[in-house]
Design an enzyme around this catalytic site. Structure first.
Site, mmCIF file in Angstrom:
data_model
loop_
_atom_site.group_PDB
_atom_site.id
_atom_site.type_symbol
_atom_site.label_atom_id
_atom_site.label_comp_id
_atom_site.label_asym_id
_atom_site.label_seq_id
_atom_site.Cartn_x
_atom_site.Cartn_y
_atom_site.Cartn_z
ATOM 1 N N GLU A 106 -5.691 -8.064 3.587
ATOM 2 C CA GLU A 106 -5.131 -9.168 4.374
ATOM 3 C C GLU A 106 -6.237 -9.949 5.085
ATOM 4 O O GLU A 106 -6.211 -11.181 5.135
ATOM 5 C CB GLU A 106 -4.121 -8.643 5.400
ATOM 6 C CG GLU A 106 -3.467 -9.778 6.191
ATOM 7 C CD GLU A 106 -2.625 -9.312 7.361
ATOM 8 O OE1 GLU A 106 -2.569 -10.039 8.373
ATOM 9 O OE2 GLU A 106 -2.007 -8.225 7.275
ATOM 10 N N HIS A 108 0.827 -1.201 0.000
ATOM 11 C CA HIS A 108 0.000 0.000 0.000
ATOM 12 C C HIS A 108 0.868 1.261 0.000
ATOM 13 O O HIS A 108 1.066 1.919 1.027
ATOM 14 C CB HIS A 108 -0.941 -0.015 1.201
ATOM 15 C CG HIS A 108 -2.103 -0.934 1.012
ATOM 16 N ND1 HIS A 108 -2.841 -1.461 2.052
ATOM 17 C CD2 HIS A 108 -2.659 -1.432 -0.128
ATOM 18 C CE1 HIS A 108 -3.795 -2.237 1.559
ATOM 19 N NE2 HIS A 108 -3.702 -2.243 0.250
ATOM 20 N N CYS A 118 3.311 -12.058 2.246
ATOM 21 C CA CYS A 118 4.305 -12.008 3.317
ATOM 22 C C CYS A 118 4.299 -13.331 4.086
ATOM 23 O O CYS A 118 3.228 -13.823 4.465
ATOM 24 C CB CYS A 118 3.987 -10.857 4.267
ATOM 25 S SG CYS A 118 5.083 -10.823 5.709
#
Length: 308
Positions: A126, A41, A96
Site C-alpha cells: 500500500e 494478505h 480499496c
C-alpha cells in the site's frame, strides 16, 4: 473454557470487494485471470482463488498479452497502471476505495505546493502504491524518531497522509510530533484512518478486558493483523497471531479460563471456525460474541463486472 469472539472481526468491505472482483472476473471471462500481488494478505484466500483459476504474479511482465488483469486491494503505483495501458491489458482495479481516497488526498496536497509526508511501513504494497501514485517526492515516516530527523524548515508548508491499516494510537502520536515540528501543516483527521482498522482495534481493546489470552487469526504479512496482536500485548494480555487452528499451541492456554479470538481484515470466518475447532480438541468450550460495532458498508464493483 470460555471463548469470546471480537465484533467486528475478519473481512472488511474493501476485502470483500477485492475478492468478489476476482471471482466475478473468473465467471465472466473464464480462467485464467491474472492478479498482480496477493489480492489480500491471506494465504487461504489466495489458494482458494488459485483453485478457481486465478494466477498471482508480482510483475506485469509475467502477464500474457490481452490477459484479464486485476490490481490488488493495496493499490499500485502510477507506473504500473501506465505499463498496463502501454500493453493494452484489460485491467480490473480492486484497490480499496479508502486507499484510493488517500492517493487523492496526497495528489491534492502536492498540487497545492506542500511537501508530502506519508506515515506508513516501508516496503508495504500500500505504501509503495501510494508513493507511486503521487506526482512528486514523498517523505516516509514510520516513527516519532523519523519525524525528528526530517530535514525540512519548520515553516515549510507540509502535509501528511497515512497508510490505512496503521494503529490509530501510533498515528496519533506521529501526527502530534509533526504538528509540534511544523508551523504550517495540513492533513486528514485521525478519523480518516480506515473505519475497519479502527473498529477492529477498538474491538480488541474491549476483548482484552474479558480474557486471559488473545488469538488473532491472520497472515504473518498482514499489517492490520499484526497490529491487532500488538495491541493485545500492549494492554497486557498474552496475544498470538495464527494463520489457522493448526498453529494453535496448547501451552499458550495453560491457566487460561477465557480466550479471545479476533481476525484481521483479510482473514475469512472459516479460519476463525477452524481455531474454535482446535480449541474444542483441547477441551469443552462455550462461545459467545462480544457486543460491538455493526458494519454495513459496501463498496461498488467496477462497472465492467456489473453490466448485464
Amino acid at each position: 473454557m470460555q471463548v469470546f469472539l471480537a465484533q467486528p472481526r475478519g473481512f472488511c468491505a474493501g476485502v470483500v470487494r477485492a475478492i468478489e472482483i476476482v471471482e466475478r472476473a473468473l465467471q465472466k471471462y473464464g480462467p485464467p485471470v491474472y492478479v498482480r500481488h496477493e489480492i489480500v494478505h491471506n494465504k487461504y484466500v489466495v489458494e482458494s482463488l488459485k483453485k478457481k483459476g486465478a494466477i498471482f504474479v508480482e510483475d506485469l511482465s509475467e502477464v500474457p498479452a490481452k490477459a484479464v488483469t486485476v490490481f490488488s486491494a493495496h493499490g499500485v503505483a502510477r507506473s504500473v497502471e501506465e505499463e498496463a495501458e502501454a500493453r493494452d491489458l484489460p485491467v480490473l482495479n480492486a484497490t480499496c476505495p479508502l486507499v484510493t481516497k488517500v492517493h487523492n488526498q496526497g495528489k491534492r496536497y502536492i498540487s497545492r505546493g506542500r511537501a508530502l509526508i506519508l506515515i506508513g511501513h516501508a516496503g508495504h504494497p500500500e505504501v509503495e502504491g501510494t508513493m507511486g501514485q503521487v506526482p512528486g517526492p514523498v517523505l516516509l515516516v514510520q516513527s516519532i524518531q523519523d519525524v525528528a530527523e526530517l530535514r525540512l524548515p519548520t515553516n515549510a508548508p507540509v502535509a501528511y497522509i497515512t497508510q490505512t491499516t496503521l494503529s490509530v494510537d501510533d498515528t496519533r502520536d506521529i501526527i502530534a510530533a509533526l504538528q509540534a515540528k511544523f508551523t504550517d501543516i495540513q492533513g486528514p483527521d485521525i478519523r480518516d484512518i480506515c473505519y475497519a482498522t479502527q473498529n477492529r482495534q477498538s474491538a480488541v481493546r474491549d476483548l482484552s478486558k474479558l480474557v486471559d489470552v488473545i488469538l488473532v487469526v491472520g497472515a504473518a504479512n498482514s499489517s492490520n493483523s499484526n497490529r491487532l496482536r500488538e495491541i493485545g500485548t500492549e494492554v497486557g494480555v498474552a496475544s498470538y497471531l495464527i494463520a489457522d487452528g493448526s498453529e494453535l499451541n496448547p501451552d499458550w492456554l495453560k491457566d487460561a479460563k477465557a480466550v479471545g479470538i479476533t481476525a484481521g481484515a483479510s482473514a475469512p470466518e472459516v479460519l476463525v471456525d477452524d481455531v474454535i475447532e482446535a480449541l474444542r480438541r483441547i477441551g469443552p468450550v462455550s462461545v459467545s460474541v462480544v457486543p460491538g460495532r455493526e458494519e454495513n458498508i459496501e463498496f461498488r464493483l467496477p462497472a465492467e463486472l456489473t453490466a448485464g
